[in-house]
Every structure is written in structure tokens, then in C-alpha cells.
Design a protein around this motif. Structure first.
Motif, PDB file in Angstrom:
ATOM      1  N   VAL A  86     -17.711 -18.342   8.060  1.00 28.29           N
ATOM      2  CA  VAL A  86     -16.742 -19.269   8.333  1.00 28.29           C
ATOM      3  C   VAL A  86     -16.697 -19.985   6.704  1.00 28.29           C
ATOM      4  N   GLN A  87     -17.815 -20.118   6.387  1.00 23.82           N
ATOM      5  CA  GLN A  87     -17.894 -20.510   4.930  1.00 23.82           C
ATOM      6  C   GLN A  87     -16.993 -19.823   3.891  1.00 23.82           C
ATOM      7  N   THR A  88     -17.195 -18.398   3.981  1.00 24.19           N
ATOM      8  CA  THR A  88     -16.344 -17.485   2.975  1.00 24.19           C
ATOM      9  C   THR A  88     -14.999 -17.691   3.471  1.00 24.19           C
ATOM     10  N   PHE A  89     -14.697 -17.836   4.596  1.00 19.89           N
ATOM     11  CA  PHE A  89     -13.303 -17.871   5.032  1.00 19.89           C
ATOM     12  C   PHE A  89     -12.535 -19.083   4.472  1.00 19.89           C
ATOM     13  N   VAL A  90     -13.426 -20.124   4.762  1.00 19.05           N
ATOM     14  CA  VAL A  90     -12.890 -21.391   4.650  1.00 19.05           C
ATOM     15  C   VAL A  90     -12.528 -21.541   2.980  1.00 19.05           C
ATOM     16  N   THR A  91     -13.642 -21.267   2.181  1.00 17.05           N
ATOM     17  CA  THR A  91     -13.221 -20.899   0.896  1.00 17.05           C
ATOM     18  C   THR A  91     -12.453 -20.239   0.370  1.00 17.05           C
ATOM     19  N   ALA A  92     -12.074 -19.150   1.058  1.00 15.26           N
ATOM     20  CA  ALA A  92     -11.119 -18.226   0.435  1.00 15.26           C
ATOM     21  C   ALA A  92      -9.656 -18.785   0.901  1.00 15.26           C
ATOM     22  N   MET A  93      -9.600 -19.572   2.065  1.00 17.03           N
ATOM     23  CA  MET A  93      -8.325 -20.122   2.315  1.00 17.03           C
ATOM     24  C   MET A  93      -7.976 -21.462   1.664  1.00 17.03           C
ATOM     25  N   ASP A  94      -9.056 -22.132   1.201  1.00 11.87           N
ATOM     26  CA  ASP A  94      -8.940 -23.295   0.544  1.00 11.87           C
ATOM     27  C   ASP A  94      -7.669 -23.356  -0.489  1.00 11.87           C
ATOM     28  N   SER A  95      -7.569 -22.313  -1.391  1.00 17.52           N
ATOM     29  CA  SER A  95      -6.325 -22.301  -2.312  1.00 17.52           C
ATOM     30  C   SER A  95      -5.089 -22.174  -1.556  1.00 17.52           C
ATOM     31  N   MET A  96      -5.077 -21.936  -0.442  1.00 20.65           N
ATOM     32  CA  MET A  96      -3.745 -21.698   0.198  1.00 20.65           C
ATOM     33  C   MET A  96      -3.449 -22.907   1.010  1.00 20.65           C
ATOM     34  N   PHE A  97      -4.411 -23.777   1.476  1.00 23.21           N
ATOM     35  CA  PHE A  97      -3.997 -25.111   2.116  1.00 23.21           C
ATOM     36  C   PHE A  97      -2.764 -25.473   1.962  1.00 23.21           C
ATOM     37  N   GLY A  98      -2.837 -26.007   0.595  1.00 20.49           N
ATOM     38  CA  GLY A  98      -1.699 -26.680   0.022  1.00 20.49           C
ATOM     39  C   GLY A  98      -0.430 -26.179   0.273  1.00 20.49           C
ATOM     40  N   GLY A  99      -0.342 -24.748   0.264  1.00 17.33           N
ATOM     41  CA  GLY A  99       0.908 -24.083   0.283  1.00 17.33           C
ATOM     42  C   GLY A  99       1.254 -23.810   1.929  1.00 17.33           C
ATOM     43  N   PHE A 100       0.322 -23.662   2.619  1.00 12.68           N
ATOM     44  CA  PHE A 100       0.612 -23.679   4.140  1.00 12.68           C
ATOM     45  C   PHE A 100       1.151 -25.222   4.530  1.00 12.68           C
ATOM     46  N   ARG A 101       0.592 -26.138   4.109  1.00 14.39           N
ATOM     47  CA  ARG A 101       0.855 -27.417   4.558  1.00 14.39           C
ATOM     48  C   ARG A 101       2.433 -27.857   4.022  1.00 14.39           C
ATOM     49  N   THR A 102       2.438 -27.392   2.758  1.00  6.98           N
ATOM     50  CA  THR A 102       3.838 -27.824   2.275  1.00  6.98           C
ATOM     51  C   THR A 102       4.780 -27.238   2.870  1.00  6.98           C
ATOM     52  N   ARG A 103       4.755 -25.620   3.219  1.00  6.17           N
ATOM     53  CA  ARG A 103       5.770 -25.174   3.688  1.00  6.17           C
ATOM     54  C   ARG A 103       6.226 -25.663   5.224  1.00  6.17           C
ATOM     55  N   ALA A 104       4.918 -25.967   5.982  1.00  8.78           N
ATOM     56  CA  ALA A 104       5.027 -26.400   7.351  1.00  8.78           C
ATOM     57  C   ALA A 104       6.001 -27.628   7.246  1.00  8.78           C
ATOM     58  N   ASP A 105       5.676 -28.295   6.291  1.00 11.56           N
ATOM     59  CA  ASP A 105       6.370 -29.646   6.179  1.00 11.56           C
ATOM     60  C   ASP A 105       7.959 -29.586   5.975  1.00 11.56           C
ATOM     61  N   ALA A 106       8.016 -28.349   5.031  1.00 10.10           N
ATOM     62  CA  ALA A 106       9.263 -28.083   4.654  1.00 10.10           C
ATOM     63  C   ALA A 106      10.200 -27.658   5.813  1.00 10.10           C
ATOM     64  N   THR A 107       9.575 -26.945   6.647  1.00  7.21           N
ATOM     65  CA  THR A 107      10.113 -26.105   7.692  1.00  7.21           C
ATOM     66  C   THR A 107      10.639 -27.165   8.895  1.00  7.21           C
ATOM     67  N   TYR A 108       9.643 -28.248   8.904  1.00  7.39           N
ATOM     68  CA  TYR A 108       9.750 -29.355   9.692  1.00  7.39           C
ATOM     69  C   TYR A 108      11.043 -29.981   9.388  1.00  7.39           C
ATOM     70  N   LYS A 109      11.111 -30.423   8.125  1.00  4.73           N
ATOM     71  CA  LYS A 109      12.377 -31.130   7.812  1.00  4.73           C
ATOM     72  C   LYS A 109      13.671 -30.372   8.111  1.00  4.73           C
ATOM     73  N   LEU A 110      13.627 -29.118   7.758  1.00  2.00           N
ATOM     74  CA  LEU A 110      14.736 -28.027   8.162  1.00  2.00           C
ATOM     75  C   LEU A 110      15.119 -28.204   9.574  1.00  2.00           C
ATOM     76  N   LEU A 111      14.087 -28.344  10.422  1.00  2.00           N
ATOM     77  CA  LEU A 111      14.436 -28.444  11.593  1.00  2.00           C
ATOM     78  C   LEU A 111      15.203 -29.869  12.056  1.00  2.00           C
ATOM     79  N   GLN A 112      14.822 -30.777  11.278  1.00  6.54           N
ATOM     80  CA  GLN A 112      15.441 -32.059  11.364  1.00  6.54           C
ATOM     81  C   GLN A 112      16.925 -32.238  10.838  1.00  6.54           C
ATOM     82  N   ALA A 113      16.843 -31.461   9.990  1.00 10.34           N
ATOM     83  CA  ALA A 113      18.150 -31.542   9.273  1.00 10.34           C
ATOM     84  C   ALA A 113      19.769 -31.209  10.035  1.00 10.34           C
ATOM     85  N   PRO A 114      20.763 -31.791   9.808  1.00  7.81           N
ATOM     86  CA  PRO A 114      22.104 -31.721  10.560  1.00  7.81           C
ATOM     87  C   PRO A 114      22.458 -30.296  10.619  1.00  7.81           C
TER      88      PRO A 114
END
Lengths: 473, 351
Positions: free
Chosen positions: A223-251
Motif C-alpha cells: 500500500v505504501q509503495t502504491f500510494v507513494t508512487a501515485m502521489d505525484s499523480m493525485f493532483g492530475g487526477f483531481r484536476t482532470r476529474a474537476d474539469a470533466t465535471y465542469k464540462l458536464l455542467q456546461a451548456p
């Protein structure tokens, strides 16, 4: 012709598909309501009306791929042949694991990507986490939209137990990856360094100790290895999930809620409509799928049953006689299989006509036909090995056409109609309940087809029904 | 009848309804069953028209002949806390773990762990005995995840093997697999007589068999009666429309001439459906599994419809142990309150 549409406004599907401002159509609804077929039918129709469309399906139904002339759908959009007009149709099926892998590879260096891809937690998470499919559907949608190659993206949502999962899951995974506990796992030292957080660190080691005991030491190291390795990507995941969410709200986005006129499906649809409103997501309308209607609606179920009884009272034989009726293979109502249209395969044919058999009462409609009690599978196949019987054989068994009592036949037609009218009434009732809750939601009805869709023309037929809100049953 | 009955099926086939009806059918004649759900959907509560189920076994219905159906909504987080409590006497530390998100974490990061906790809780109920050494439940019926996920869900051993190689979770997975792969368990698949659900059922059966999980029955749900046979219909659409119109008039229907065409068309659709259903029956027959057929409940599934479906199960030999026990020989544990000897529904599990 089906249910009357004067309560809710009609949904103009063609206007939606033709609107150049609409770039994404999301089909959502609970499982088993025909989302995927609806998405494919909309895709065919939009393409044939001149748009360049990609359909992103989630459900790995092979038949649907085949109905679009593609053997196997995968993670890459494939062009569908035989689309009329100037438009184009492409189709793809979400490969959840592959999309996740590609996302990892695209957002981290090769070495770290390999560490992540090989980690057992990643493998488990990427293939099985309840929200991964929804999350990756969003990810893929974001990718497709970013490429800007298509006028219109039609998305089918994952076959979740609940329509709401589609909206909830990406957030759930996001908040999970951002969770307090994960932050602790990644950087216990950092947090522990701050005096005020010290107690957390104590709790932390107790906890990791417990979990380690519970799950085995390797578990936690993985778990620790995994989480550490994923850490660098969390920002990216979150940002893109938020962007897609906004896309769904768009006209440029339109949601279509798909439901069948059944209690559970419409209840889910109602929840979903409310939820979309709360999330400020643009709802285009409700597709009410597999609606039954009747062109003989002026004859009520009750009157039809009464009329059937009138005929049967004067009739000489009971309904089973009709079942031994003659075979006319040239008939246009023939079933799809040639074998079925020629040979008396149904075990019902084995039934001897009973001259004094009881007249079926209305309640008998609930009980299964005789063959249904037959749990022995081989019996059903038994007529097969002998092949279709010759006409001579049939003649010995079947009553000549003129002997089939027209009264029996008519009584059967009336009973069938009564059943249909009961279905129509029930569907109307469940639909009314929805409309009284949400009178503002535009509705289009798709009349039920007797069979499944197998080809483009079947999808076109559904597209036609989607557009007109009703079609001859 | 196996003591652990797992009910799966494609979405929209009514597996929750079927699981509930089966629990009622198996509870008749003084037996006691536990109906569990694992997807946090509260489908059982809706069916039985009760309040949302807590994480607690409670009686939800009484079966004909004095039997009882109990119900439980299994929650993975609570199950994990239970285990922690059981093995480590955590007390308030458990709540602290939950507050920190550790429980959520552990059950989320590894879906396999989640599944072990869910199936583990159900297996615990299967094996649980009272002070007299009798099984607390004669049968445990699980409203399981859909066909597409069922093999993965039940095959917890594989899932967990890579994650927890030692420790209680690992041991738990081993114990669960022993129950799941034994004749104590039967996995039933619910389908409709339509192409896609039937195809998914065939795929599901193949997967379950490959994983050596015991496949029980195919439950064909929402079967509609065949009111008119195809042959008769062919006649109808032939040259007899005028006669039919006359018969309609005789029957007391007015304006019969205009009705003939729609009536005959409806009949043609019916015939087409009957033909397609026959093809699907042939596919199902090819699976070589015992089949139960349940009729479509015209008015929707109300509580009384559930009882009707349970009766239908029994009519087709499900829940009648005199039939089943004869075939399977041993009858170990005595039923909790069985009507008499020879009706033993509980057979021992190597717990």
C-alpha cells in the motif's frame, strides 16, 4: 399512439442532435433499461443527419457492436460503415484498465509508471474498484472532448446498480485518493514533525500495526509503495476529474435519462432528475423506453375479456385446440428462425386437444404455460434431432385450417389484447407518477420492439422512434 | 437444498425480488432463513415495504407455516470493524480508525478485501450455531452483485491472494472459499427470456464453472404466458379476417371491422416474441442446469406478489427438502424448528 403526451412536453430528439452547440450527450439510467442501445441509436441517427459522432459505450454487449458492423469494440474509436449521408459514426467501448494504465503512463515517468502498474493494489484498484469504471468513463470523455475531432460525443454510462453512481463515483475515488488516511500514509514523518499533530503519529503507528497484523505486513508495504508512487499523480487526477465535471455542467452537454415504464426504473429516473438539478447539470429530457401501446385502445381490457368469454361460452372446444392449429409456413408473421416457423417445436404441440377442457379463467393468465413446469432441459430439445417434420407428419397431427374455431381464435386475440391493455394501463400509471413529480421534464417514448436489435436498421428504427416520440407498434 | 444460496443476474432481471421470494420459499414450514444484501442498495427493505435495514439481523417477514425470514444489509466497513473487534478487542480505537478514514481506506483500496468481508459475514451466518448446536439459519440467501461481477466477487481467494498473503484476512478468505466451493453453496442466475440476459447467463455459468464455483439453477423471471399459439396466429393473419370480424361482432364488440387489423398485428408481435423466447429457452436448455420459471407479476412486485412467487418456487420443487434431501443423502444438523424428522434442511459445514 402510445401514452398520451399532453401532460409533459415532448422531447425533440432531432433538434437536440442537430444543435451544433451540443457536443456531448450523456445517456444515464439504472441497469437494464436500454441505455447502451439508446446511445447507439442516437449515434446512428445523429451521424445520418450529418454530424461527426463518436459513441462511447461501457457495456460490453457483443451484439451491440455487431449491430454496428464491428466485431469487437475496444478502447479506440472505430468507424462504422454503411452510415448514410455526410456524417460519420465512430464507436468505441471503454476498456477501464487500459484507460487507467494509459492515464498513469501519460502522467508520470516510465520508471514510476512501471512501479505503479506492477503494484498489486494498483491492479486491484484499476480492475475492480466500484468507482473505477465511472471514473475512467469520465476520464475518457475528457480525453475525447479534448481531441475535438468529433462534433458530438454520445456517452453511455456504466451499468451501475444505481444511476447516481455515475455522478458519485468520480468524486468518491477522488476524495478517496485525497483522503486523510492516505495523506498520513504518504507522509507520516512530515505530519508527525509538527508538534500539534504528534498524537496522530502515535495513532498512526498503532493503526498501521493493526492493519499490518490484520492484512499481513506485505499488505501495508504494498500500500505504501502504491500510494507513494501515485502521489505525484493525485493532483492530475483531481484536476482532470474537476474539469470533466465542469464540462458536464456546461451548456454544450445534454443529459438524457433513460428509463422503462416500470416502478423501479422510473423511481431511479426521478432521483436522477433531482440530482442533476442539484448539480446544475443540463437535463434534456427523459427517454421512456419499451413503452407498450395499442391501436385498438378503445377496446378496454375488461370489455375484451368479457367478449372473449362470450365467444368461449358458445364455443365447443377450449383454447388448447387453437394450439394444434395448422401450420402455414408462408405466413408473413413467421418467426425469425425458419425451423421455428415450420416445425411444431413447442411442447404445447404435444398437448392433445381436450374437448371438455376448462375454459381459462382470467387469473390463469398469471400461471405459466404447461411447458414451464418442465425443468428437464433435454425435453425441450427433443423435437430437434428429428428435424422439421414433413408436411405429411403435420397433417396427421394438425387440425385442418377450417377446423380451427374462428371463435377460439378470436377469443385468443381478445385475451391477448386484454393483456396488452393491462400492460398499457400499468405503464401509464407509473409514468403518471413520474410526470406528477416532474412535470417539467420533456419526454420521448420509444415503443417496445418484439425482439432485440441486431443491425443498423434496427438501430435506425429505434432512432426513428426516439425522434417521433412514438411509432406504430 | 444448499444452505448458502447466492442469487445473481443481469441488471433489470429482478434478482433482488427472486432472492426475496426464494428466502420466503425456503422459510416455509417453520424454517428460518436469512436474506442478505451486499450492495448497500436497500432493495430488500423496499420490497418488504419496511424501513431501511440497519447492520443488524432482524425479522422481516413471516412465511406460511410459521417460518421466518430475517434480513441483513451487510456493510463492509462495519464488518471490518467487527473483525477488528473480534480479533483485537479494539474498543474505542476502532472508532478512531474509522474517524481517520482507515476503515474506508482498507475496504476501498482493495476491492477483494471488501468482498471477503461481505462474503465472510454471510458465511459466518451460514455456519453459526446456537447453544444446542443447531444452525441458527436453515438457509442464507444472498442478493449478490450482478452476473458480470459474480465470479470475481465470490472468488475471493484469487482476489486476496496477491494482497494479503498472511494474517486473518488471508485466513478468512481461505475459510470463505471452503464454504463457497462446497455443495453447501449454490449460485443461481436470474434471467429473462431475452437475448442479452440469456447470453450473459451463459457467460456467467461458464465463468462460475471455470472457477469451480457450484452453479445452482437458472431462474427465468417475468415469464409471460403464451396466450395464442403461432399456428393459430398464422391462420388469423391469413384469409380469415372477415370471419374474425364477424366473431368479434358476435362477441358483443362494436366497430369490430376496425379492430381486426390491430388485434391481428398485436398477435403477430406476440407470435414473434414467442418464437424468440423459444430460441432463448433452447440456449438455456443447453446449459444443462435445472430451471425454475417465475411468472411476470402483472401488477408489479408487491408484498403479496412476493408470496405468490415463493409459492411458485415451492410448486417447482424449491424448498421442498423431501425431494432434495433424498437426492443428496446426508442430513446433518437438525433444522431449528422443522416439522418433523426427515425434513432436515441443515447439513453440517466443516466449520
Amino acid at each position: 399512439m402510445t401514452l398520451n403526451t399532453d401532460i409533459a412536453p415532448g422531447l425533440d430528439t432531432d433538434a437536440l442532435l442537430d444543435d451544433p452547440g451540443i457536443r456531448i450527450v450523456v445517456c444515464c439510467g439504472s441497469g437494464g433499461v436500454g441505455k447502451t442501445t439508446t446511445a447507439a441509436a442516437l449515434g446512428v441517427r445523429a451521424a445520418e443527419r450529418g454530424r461527426k459522432v463518436v459513441v462511447l459505450t461501457i457495456d460490453p454487449a457483443r451484439r451491440l457492436a455487431q449491430s454496428m458492423g464491428i466485431d469487437q469494440l475496444d478502447n479506440i474509436p472505430r468507424r462504422v460503415d454503411d452510415i448514410g449521408g455526410d456524417g460519420e459514426l465512430h464507436a468505441m467501448m471503454l476498456d477501464m484498465k487500459r484507460t487507467f494504465d494509459e492515464t498513469v503512463e501519460a502522467h508520470t515517468d516510465a520508471e514510476r509508471a512501471r512501479a505503479i502498474l506492477e503494484n498489486p493494489f494498483y491492479q486491484s484498484l484499476s480492475a475492480g474498484f466500484a468507482g473505477t469504471q465511472e471514473y475512467m468513463a469520465m476520464e475518457k470523455l475528457g480525453q475525447l472532448r479534448a481531441r475535438d475531432e468529433w462534433d458530438l460525443i454520445i456517452v453511455d454510462t456504466p451499468p451501475s446498480r444505481s444511476a447516481l453512481d455515475f455522478l458519485d463515483a468520480p468524486k468518491r475515488l477522488g476524495s478517496f485518493l485525497d483522503g486523510k488516511f492516505i495523506r498520513l500514509l504518504i507522509a507520516p514523518a512530515k505530519i508527525g514533525g509538527r508538534a500539534g499533530m504528534k498524537f496522530l503519529n502515535v495513532g498512526m503507528s498503532m493503526m498501521t500495526g493493526t492493519l499490518g497484523k490484520l492484512l499481513g505486513g506485505q499488505f501495508l508495504r504494498d500500500v505504501q509503495t502504491f500510494v507513494t508512487a501515485m502521489d505525484s499523480m493525485f493532483g492530475g487526477f483531481r484536476t482532470r476529474a474537476d474539469a470533466t465535471y465542469k464540462l458536464l455542467q456546461a451548456p454544450g452537454t445534454a443529459f438524457l435519462v433513460v428509463a422503462t415504464p416500470e416502478r423501479d426504473a422510473l423511481r431511479e429516473a426521478a432521483y436522477f432528475v433531482e440530482r442533476l438539478a442539484a448539480e446544475k447539470m443540463p437535463l434534456a429530457g427523459l427517454v421512456l423506453n419499451r413503452v407498450h401501446g395499442s391501436e385498438a385502445a378503445r377496446l378496454s381490457a375488461e370489455r375484451a375479456l368479457a367478449a372473449a368469454e362470450n365467444l368461449e361460452d358458445v364455443g365447443i372446444v377450449d383454447q388448447t385446440t387453437g394450439k394444434a392449429g395448422l401450420c402455414d409456413a408462408s405466413d408473413p408473421t413467421a418467426v425469425t428462425s425458419p425451423e421455428a416457423s415450420e416445425s411444431p417445436l413447442s411442447p404445447e404441440h404435444g398437448d392433445e386437444p381436450t374437448p371438455h377442457g376448462s375454459t381459462p379463467e382470467p387469473h390463469d393468465r398469471k400461471s405459466p404455460a404447461p411447458e414451464q413446469h418442465d425443468a428437464e432441459p433435454h425435453d425441450r430439445k427433443s423435437p430437434d434431432p428429428s428435424g422439421p417434420p414433413t408436411h405429411a407428419e403435420q397433417d396427421t397431427r394438425a387440425v385442418p385450417a377450417t377446423d380451427v374455431s374462428v371463435d377460439q381464435l378470436t377469443a385468443g386475440l381478445l385475451r391477448l389484447h386484454a393483456e396488452r391493455m393491462q400492460v398499457v394501463a400499468r405503464e401509464q400509471h407509473t409514468r403518471d407518477r413520474f410526470t406528477s413529480l416532474h412535470p417539467e421534464v420533456p419526454v420521448t417514448e420509444v415503443a417496445a420492439l418484439p425482439g432485440d436489435v441486431h443491425d443498423l436498421s434496427g438501430l435506425r428504427a429505434i432512432g426513428e422512434r426516439l425522434a417521433t416520440g412514438s411509432a406504430p407498434a | 437444498m444448499s444452505r448458502f444460496q447466492v442469487v445473481s443476474g443481469k441488471g433489470g432481471t429482478g434478482k433482488t425480488t427472486v432472492a426475496a421470494a426464494l428466502a420466503l420459499a425456503l422459510a416455509t414450514e417453520g424454517r428460518r432463513t436469512l436474506l442478505v444484501e451486499v450492495e448497500g442498495r436497500q432493495g430488500i427493505a423496499q420490497l418488504f415495504e419496511s424501513e431501511a435495514l440497519p447492520y443488524e439481523e432482524r425479522r422481516i417477514a413471516v412465511a406460511p407455516g410459521g417460518g421466518e425470514v430475517h434480513a441483513l444489509a451487510i456493510d463492509a466497513e462495519r464488518a471490518l470493524l467487527d473483525y477488528l473487534q473480534m480479533f483485537y478487542k479494539l474498543g474505542s480505537a476502532g472508532r478512531a480508525l474509522k474517524k481517520l478514514g482507515a476503515i474506508d481506506f482498507a475496504t476501498t483500496i482493495a476491492p477483494g478485501v471488501r468482498d471477503v468481508l461481505l462474503t465472510g459475514k454471510a458465511c459466518e451466518a451460514v455456519r453459526r450455531k446456537d447453544k444446542q448446536g443447531r444452525f441458527v439459519y436453515d438457509h442464507v440467501i444472498m442478493d449478490a452483485p450482478p452476473t458480470g461481477r459474480i465470479t470475481r466477487f465470490l472468488n475471493v481467494n484469487d482476489e486476496v491472494a496477491g494482497l494479503a498473503r498472511i494474517g486473518p484476512i488471508h485466513n478468512q478468505a481461505q475459510a470463505v472459499m471452503r464454504v463457497l466451493k462446497s455443495p453447501e453453496t449454490a449460485v443461481h442466475l436470474v434471467t429473462l427470456l431475452e437475448e442479452m440476459p440469456v447470453q450473459e447467463t451463459a457467460d456467467g455459468v461458464a465463468e462460475l464453472r471455470a472457477a469451480e464455483l457450484p452453479v445452482g439453477r437458472v431462474v427465468v423471471n417475468m415469464v409471460r404466458p403464451h396466450l395464442l399459439d403461432e399456428d393459430a396466429l398464422r391462420t388469423a393473419s391469413g384469409g380469415r379476417r372477415r370471419e374474425i370480424a364477424k366473431a368479434l361482432t358476435r362477441s358483443g364488440v362494436t366497430g369490430s371491422a376496425a379492430l381486426v387489423r390491430p388485434l391481428v398485428e398485436q398477435a403477430a408481435e406476440h407470435a414473434q416474441r414467442v418464437g424468440l423466447e423459444r430460441e432463448q429457452r433452447a440456449v438455456l436448455a443447453g446449459l444443462g442446469l435445472p430451471t425454475v420459471e417465475l411468472p411476470l407479476m402483472g401488477e408489479g412486485v408487491s408484498l403479496s406478489a412476493l408470496y405468490d412467487l415463493a409459492a411458485e418456487f415451492r410448486k417447482q420443487g424449491v424448498g421442498d427438502d423431501t425431494v432434495d434431501a433424498a437426492g443428496q443423502g446426508s442430513a446433518g444438523g437438525a433444522p431449528r424448528s422443522g416439522p418433523g424428522p426427515g425434513r432436515g434442511s441443515g447439513r453440517g459445514v466443516g466449520a
